[in-house]
Design a protein around this motif. Sequence first.
Motif, PDB file in Angstrom:
ATOM      1  N   ASN A   1       1.202   4.075  -2.897  1.00  0.00           N
ATOM      2  CA  ASN A   1       0.725   5.392  -2.475  1.00  0.00           C
ATOM      3  C   ASN A   1       1.298   6.475  -3.373  1.00  0.00           C
ATOM      4  O   ASN A   1       2.501   6.565  -3.562  1.00  0.00           O
ATOM      5  CB  ASN A   1       1.188   5.632  -1.019  1.00  0.00           C
TER       6      ASN A   1
ATOM      7  N   ALA B   1       0.851  -1.203   0.000  1.00  0.00           N
ATOM      8  CA  ALA B   1       0.000   0.000   0.000  1.00  0.00           C
ATOM      9  C   ALA B   1       0.878   1.241   0.000  1.00  0.00           C
ATOM     10  O   ALA B   1       0.615   2.213  -0.710  1.00  0.00           O
ATOM     11  CB  ALA B   1      -0.921  -0.008   1.207  1.00  0.00           C
ATOM     12  N   ASN B   2       1.939   1.189   0.775  1.00  0.00           N
ATOM     13  CA  ASN B   2       2.853   2.318   0.854  1.00  0.00           C
ATOM     14  C   ASN B   2       3.583   2.547  -0.475  1.00  0.00           C
ATOM     15  O   ASN B   2       3.748   3.681  -0.919  1.00  0.00           O
ATOM     16  CB  ASN B   2       3.845   2.073   1.993  1.00  0.00           C
TER      17      ASN B   2
HETATM   18  C1  NAG Z   1       0.127   7.861   1.716  1.00  0.00           C
HETATM   19  O1  NAG Z   1       0.740   9.127   1.682  1.00  0.00           O
HETATM   20  C2  NAG Z   1       0.137  10.067   2.568  1.00  0.00           C
HETATM   21  C3  NAG Z   1       0.793  11.415   2.332  1.00  0.00           C
HETATM   22  O2  NAG Z   1       2.188  11.294   2.333  1.00  0.00           O
HETATM   23  C4  NAG Z   1       0.308   9.569   3.988  1.00  0.00           C
HETATM   24  O3  NAG Z   1      -0.315  10.460   4.878  1.00  0.00           O
HETATM   25  C5  NAG Z   1      -0.334   8.198   4.135  1.00  0.00           C
HETATM   26  O4  NAG Z   1      -0.074   7.665   5.422  1.00  0.00           O
HETATM   27  C6  NAG Z   1       0.245   7.249   3.089  1.00  0.00           C
HETATM   28  N1  NAG Z   1      -0.462   5.979   3.135  1.00  0.00           N
HETATM   29  C7  NAG Z   1       0.189   4.813   3.140  1.00  0.00           C
HETATM   30  C8  NAG Z   1      -0.663   3.580   3.122  1.00  0.00           C
HETATM   31  O5  NAG Z   1       1.387   4.698   3.118  1.00  0.00           O
END
Ligand code: NAG
Length: 369
Positions: free
Chosen positions: A279, A275-276
């Motif tokens: 993102n 997921a990261n």
């Molecule tokens: C995706 O990116 C946003 C902004 O940087 C962050 O707040 C969020 O936690 C991220 N989500 C994941 C699943 O990494």
Amino acid sequence: METQNLFFFSLCFFLFSLLTGSSHHHHYQLHHGLYGFQPTKLFVFGDSYADTGNTRIKNSSSWKFPYGITFPGKPTGRFSSGRVLTDYIAKSLGLKTPIAYRWTNYEPDHVQYGINFAYGGTGVFKTLLPGPNMTTQIDIFQSLINDGSPIYNTSDLQSSLALVTLSGNDYSAYVAKGGSQTFGTTENGAKPSPISSFFVEIRRDLETFINLVVNQLKTNLERIHGTGVKKVAVAALQPLGCLPGRTIQNSFQQCNDTDNKAATYHNRLLTEAVANLNNGTNDSPFVILDLYDSFISVLQNKSGSVKFETPLKPCCLGISSEYSCGDIDDKGEKLYTVCENPENAFFWDMYHPTQAGWHAAFLALNSPL
Ligand SMILES: *[C@@H]1O[C@H](CO)[C@@H](O)[C@H](O)[C@H]1NC(C)=O
Ligand SMILES: *[C@@H]1O[C@H](CO)[C@@H](O)[C@H](O)[C@H]1NC(C)=O
Ligand SMILES: *[C@@H]1O[C@H](CO)[C@@H](O)[C@H](O)[C@H]1NC(C)=O
Ligand SMILES: *[C@@H]1O[C@H](CO)[C@@H](O)[C@H](O)[C@H]1NC(C)=O
Ligand SMILES: *[C@@H]1O[C@H](CO)[C@@H](O)[C@H](O)[C@H]1NC(C)=O
Ligand SMILES: *[C@@H]1O[C@H](CO)[C@@H](O)[C@H](O)[C@H]1NC(C)=O
């Protein structure tokens, strides 16, 4: 999450459509997933769940009879009675199985469907068996691309899919070393011990180690995508507690829940990592192939495809705990038994599915999550 599930479903359905020769994917216009993406090449990294012939002949069971008896009728270096995950993924994409890198001469006709770098017994770190870790596998791939006259250009890579498997050799090594993985040493050629009682509880140090493994895997996935490969499909960890190497303790009657929880923890971290990585991208290049759910649904007869009568019992089994499938004595006498019809068994040996098992598990990947 929603988008990701949809993406996953799209991938699965896409693979399924191609496998069954159906052309449903022409009728749908989805913005995510593999719809519209028809890879022309498949690059494979990982271990025995994806290896199609890279391990060394002398040391590897995968080159011994009866490995390969279902397909193609002789050992080919696959850790199964026949085809493995790589073969089913390639076929579903309409590609031939990419050649195992140690058999390639790098001529265009050899490498046109991609290359398989997966090597049985390996992991992201050093394991109990010799062989290039995933970092080294990616290094080899990268050196082919960065070469003065690279065998693949940018547009080749843009039409490529990578398959990555990691089925637990890091954890076997960790357990065998009593939970003190030192990344620099290995007992060369030692037999991997079954995932042992270390998974009795998810101890904090194991938890830490699982985090290290998934972090390294994440780095590897990012590197693979960074080469220009468009999509990267990574296998989730299969239910470790259902492997015959574990269930032999209860005569292959039931899966070990504690081990399955460890696998689930690995998969939870992997889901977060993916997921990261996705993102902020607009094409979600990373996708998980959920072998955990697909194995479980087949083992529990919920997959709608083949049903296996005694799904936890392996087809090929050493005559005692000292011996493995494929072992023979000095006179050439078998030190193992093999079931009458491998197509009726889900598991082949202590760790790996049969061809029928892989086929069923592959088909079970299609269920939306
Ligand atoms: C995706 O990116 C946003 C902004 O940087 C962050 O707040 C969020 O936690 C991220 N989500 C994941 C699943 O990494
Ligand atoms: C992978 O193997 C290479 C060569 O043995 C080693 O230098 C490297 O540190 C290993 N990578 C990891 C992440 O363990
Ligand atoms: C890339 O290589 C392929 C053959 O692998 C060739 O058909 C294609 O024209 C090349 N594309 C570019 C942009 O050079
Ligand atoms: C085969 O196993 C032996 C130990 O049994 C090890 O020393 C050797 O490096 C292995 N050979 C290969 C090619 O992996
Ligand atoms: C799981 O394995 C551990 C260690 O071998 C054992 O103590 C435990 O009873 C097993 N659990 C089940 C449900 O078989
Ligand atoms: C699955 O189906 C087979 C064949 O019908 C049956 O023998 C087996 O007991 C079933 N297993 C489970 C877990 O339901």
